[in-house]
Design a protein around this motif. Structure first.
Motif, PDB file in Angstrom:
ATOM      1  N   THR A  51      36.381  43.922  -9.345  1.00  0.00           N
ATOM      2  CA  THR A  51      36.153  42.999  -8.860  1.00  0.00           C
ATOM      3  C   THR A  51      37.350  42.212  -9.235  1.00  0.00           C
ATOM      4  O   THR A  51      38.563  41.323  -8.833  1.00  0.00           O
ATOM      5  N   THR A  52      37.360  41.456 -11.156  1.00  0.00           N
ATOM      6  CA  THR A  52      38.076  40.900 -11.351  1.00  0.00           C
ATOM      7  C   THR A  52      39.361  41.706 -11.812  1.00  0.00           C
ATOM      8  O   THR A  52      40.260  40.636 -11.737  1.00  0.00           O
ATOM      9  N   ILE A  53      39.557  42.162 -11.833  1.00  0.00           N
ATOM     10  CA  ILE A  53      41.057  43.229 -11.979  1.00  0.00           C
ATOM     11  C   ILE A  53      41.726  42.724 -10.864  1.00  0.00           C
ATOM     12  O   ILE A  53      43.054  42.431 -10.637  1.00  0.00           O
ATOM     13  N   SER A  54      40.299  43.593  -9.347  1.00  0.00           N
ATOM     14  CA  SER A  54      41.789  43.019  -7.792  1.00  0.00           C
ATOM     15  C   SER A  54      42.064  41.356  -8.130  1.00  0.00           C
ATOM     16  O   SER A  54      43.458  41.113  -7.424  1.00  0.00           O
ATOM     17  N   ARG A  55      41.156  40.405  -8.311  1.00  0.00           N
ATOM     18  CA  ARG A  55      41.753  39.402  -8.437  1.00  0.00           C
ATOM     19  C   ARG A  55      43.026  39.472  -9.414  1.00  0.00           C
ATOM     20  O   ARG A  55      44.222  38.686  -9.210  1.00  0.00           O
ATOM     21  N   LEU A  56      42.973  39.690 -10.760  1.00  0.00           N
ATOM     22  CA  LEU A  56      44.329  39.632 -11.342  1.00  0.00           C
ATOM     23  C   LEU A  56      45.635  40.341 -10.515  1.00  0.00           C
ATOM     24  O   LEU A  56      46.298  39.453 -11.014  1.00  0.00           O
ATOM     25  N   LEU A  57      45.428  41.112 -10.077  1.00  0.00           N
ATOM     26  CA  LEU A  57      46.790  41.458  -9.700  1.00  0.00           C
ATOM     27  C   LEU A  57      47.141  41.015  -8.522  1.00  0.00           C
ATOM     28  O   LEU A  57      48.003  41.086  -8.637  1.00  0.00           O
ATOM     29  N   GLU A  58      46.175  40.339  -8.072  1.00  0.00           N
ATOM     30  CA  GLU A  58      46.905  39.649  -6.834  1.00  0.00           C
ATOM     31  C   GLU A  58      47.291  37.834  -7.505  1.00  0.00           C
ATOM     32  O   GLU A  58      48.822  37.355  -7.397  1.00  0.00           O
ATOM     33  N   SER A  59      46.443  37.790  -8.988  1.00  0.00           N
ATOM     34  CA  SER A  59      47.206  36.580  -9.287  1.00  0.00           C
ATOM     35  C   SER A  59      48.180  35.887 -10.286  1.00  0.00           C
ATOM     36  O   SER A  59      49.376  35.415 -10.582  1.00  0.00           O
ATOM     37  N   PHE A  60      48.970  37.417 -10.948  1.00  0.00           N
ATOM     38  CA  PHE A  60      49.975  38.127 -11.426  1.00  0.00           C
ATOM     39  C   PHE A  60      51.589  38.595 -10.804  1.00  0.00           C
ATOM     40  O   PHE A  60      52.151  39.128 -11.479  1.00  0.00           O
ATOM     41  N   GLU A  61      50.631  38.299  -9.815  1.00  0.00           N
ATOM     42  CA  GLU A  61      51.611  39.048  -7.750  1.00  0.00           C
ATOM     43  C   GLU A  61      52.320  40.605  -8.313  1.00  0.00           C
ATOM     44  O   GLU A  61      53.156  41.004  -8.127  1.00  0.00           O
ATOM     45  N   GLN A  97      37.331  42.010  -1.958  1.00  0.00           N
ATOM     46  CA  GLN A  97      38.348  42.763  -3.006  1.00  0.00           C
ATOM     47  C   GLN A  97      39.163  43.683  -2.766  1.00  0.00           C
ATOM     48  O   GLN A  97      39.029  43.672  -1.397  1.00  0.00           O
ATOM     49  N   HIS A  98      40.245  43.806  -3.171  1.00  0.00           N
ATOM     50  CA  HIS A  98      41.358  44.692  -3.111  1.00  0.00           C
ATOM     51  C   HIS A  98      42.018  45.893  -3.199  1.00  0.00           C
ATOM     52  O   HIS A  98      41.301  46.108  -4.297  1.00  0.00           O
ATOM     53  N   GLN A  99      42.501  46.542  -2.588  1.00  0.00           N
ATOM     54  CA  GLN A  99      42.731  48.255  -2.480  1.00  0.00           C
ATOM     55  C   GLN A  99      43.651  48.288  -2.289  1.00  0.00           C
ATOM     56  O   GLN A  99      45.177  47.785  -1.825  1.00  0.00           O
ATOM     57  N   LEU A 100      43.845  49.804  -4.073  1.00  0.00           N
ATOM     58  CA  LEU A 100      45.905  49.739  -3.934  1.00  0.00           C
ATOM     59  C   LEU A 100      46.067  50.872  -2.836  1.00  0.00           C
ATOM     60  O   LEU A 100      46.852  50.901  -2.377  1.00  0.00           O
ATOM     61  N   GLY A 101      45.193  51.392  -2.052  1.00  0.00           N
ATOM     62  CA  GLY A 101      45.170  52.827  -1.735  1.00  0.00           C
ATOM     63  C   GLY A 101      45.650  54.192  -2.343  1.00  0.00           C
ATOM     64  O   GLY A 101      45.774  54.289  -3.870  1.00  0.00           O
ATOM     65  N   GLY A 102      45.606  55.362  -1.761  1.00  0.00           N
ATOM     66  CA  GLY A 102      46.548  56.403  -2.552  1.00  0.00           C
ATOM     67  C   GLY A 102      45.093  58.113  -2.513  1.00  0.00           C
ATOM     68  O   GLY A 102      45.858  58.672  -2.800  1.00  0.00           O
ATOM     69  N   LEU A 103      44.300  56.972  -2.107  1.00  0.00           N
ATOM     70  CA  LEU A 103      43.248  58.257  -1.743  1.00  0.00           C
ATOM     71  C   LEU A 103      42.248  58.004  -1.163  1.00  0.00           C
ATOM     72  O   LEU A 103      41.454  57.060  -0.969  1.00  0.00           O
ATOM     73  N   ASP A 104      42.121  59.668  -0.118  1.00  0.00           N
ATOM     74  CA  ASP A 104      41.901  59.110   0.507  1.00  0.00           C
ATOM     75  C   ASP A 104      39.861  59.442   0.836  1.00  0.00           C
ATOM     76  O   ASP A 104      39.695  60.466   1.121  1.00  0.00           O
ATOM     77  N   VAL A 105      38.911  58.692   0.000  1.00  0.00           N
ATOM     78  CA  VAL A 105      37.686  58.658   0.061  1.00  0.00           C
ATOM     79  C   VAL A 105      37.578  56.985   0.130  1.00  0.00           C
ATOM     80  O   VAL A 105      38.092  56.341   0.058  1.00  0.00           O
ATOM     81  N   ILE A 106      36.043  57.763   0.183  1.00  0.00           N
ATOM     82  CA  ILE A 106      35.220  56.399  -0.269  1.00  0.00           C
ATOM     83  C   ILE A 106      34.232  56.403  -1.453  1.00  0.00           C
ATOM     84  O   ILE A 106      33.924  57.959  -1.879  1.00  0.00           O
TER      85      ILE A 106
END
Length: 224
Positions: A51-61, A97-106
């Protein structure tokens, strides 16, 4: 020429992944900006807190540019939190929480328990030669379910008395779908570079395919 592989350097075992990639023959570099992302042939998303990496991905554009590159076929490898981010759906995650996709998994987040429940196991790993892969699990996820397009590479029993290398059916902890690879464990912590070498080979294979793909696209455009 060796591929350039980036390590997302927002959180996690960045230095260890860089060392493992370099030992596997890649030119490895950190990625924190969109300009750095545009220069790499593949990307490692390390462990940490998803969840932290998800937020940082958004913050760093980086969120949307990274999503686009993965959708366009850039090879990506995620370990632990990286696996969570690459999944199409996460159980027990945050609503924002943001997902990047790439894997069709749960994927189930923190499936094996908290920090005190961390453990190690030796796993049979498809696509990797030699003895079982020694795997370090730290607040690790597992793959709850995977589509038929996803190749299951390794499993571990959720029974601590059953070694992973002997489990025919157990919790899924390593998967691959095309150019995307993920493990629930941390191979960068063991000194065994075989998983990283597998990813480097995936990136090299994708790089060899790319000129042909460009030519095909140009041909298609010429027909319209």
């Amino acid at each position: 020429m060796s591929p350039i592989i980036g390590v997302l350097a927002l959180q996690g075992d960045v230095r260890e992944h860089l060392a493992a990639l370099r030992a596997s023959g890649a030119r490895a570099t950190t990625v924190r900006r969109t300009t750095e992302l545009s220069e790499v042939d593949g990307l490692v998303i390390p462990g940490g807190e998803s969840t932290t990496i998800s937020r940082l991905l958004e913050s760093f554009e980086l969120l949307e540019p990274l999503r686009r590159r993965i959708a366009d076929g850039m090879p990506a490898y995620g370990s632990c939190a990286g696996m969570i981010l690459l999944a199409s759906k996460v159980l027990d995650g945050r609503e924002d929480q943001h997902q990047l996709g790439g894997l069709d998994v749960i994927v189930r987040r923190n499936a094996f328990g908290r920090q005190v429940d961390s453990f190690e196991d030796d796993l049979a790993f498809d696509g990797v030669d030699g003895p079982p892969v020694h795997a370090v699990f730290i607040r690790a996820p597992w793959v709850e379910s995977a589509s038929p397009q996803v190749e299951v590479l390794a499993r571990v029993s959720d029974d601590p008395d059953v070694p992973g290398g002997q489990v025919a059916a157990g919790r899924i902890v390593a998967v691959r779908q095309g150019p995307v690879l993920a493990t629930a464990f941390h191979p960068e912590l063991t000194g065994d570079t075989r998983v990283h070498r597998l990813f480097v080979q995936m990136v090299e294979g994708r790089s060899r395919e790319r000129p042909l793909e460009v030519g095909n696209n140009e041909t298609q455009e010429g027909r319209t």
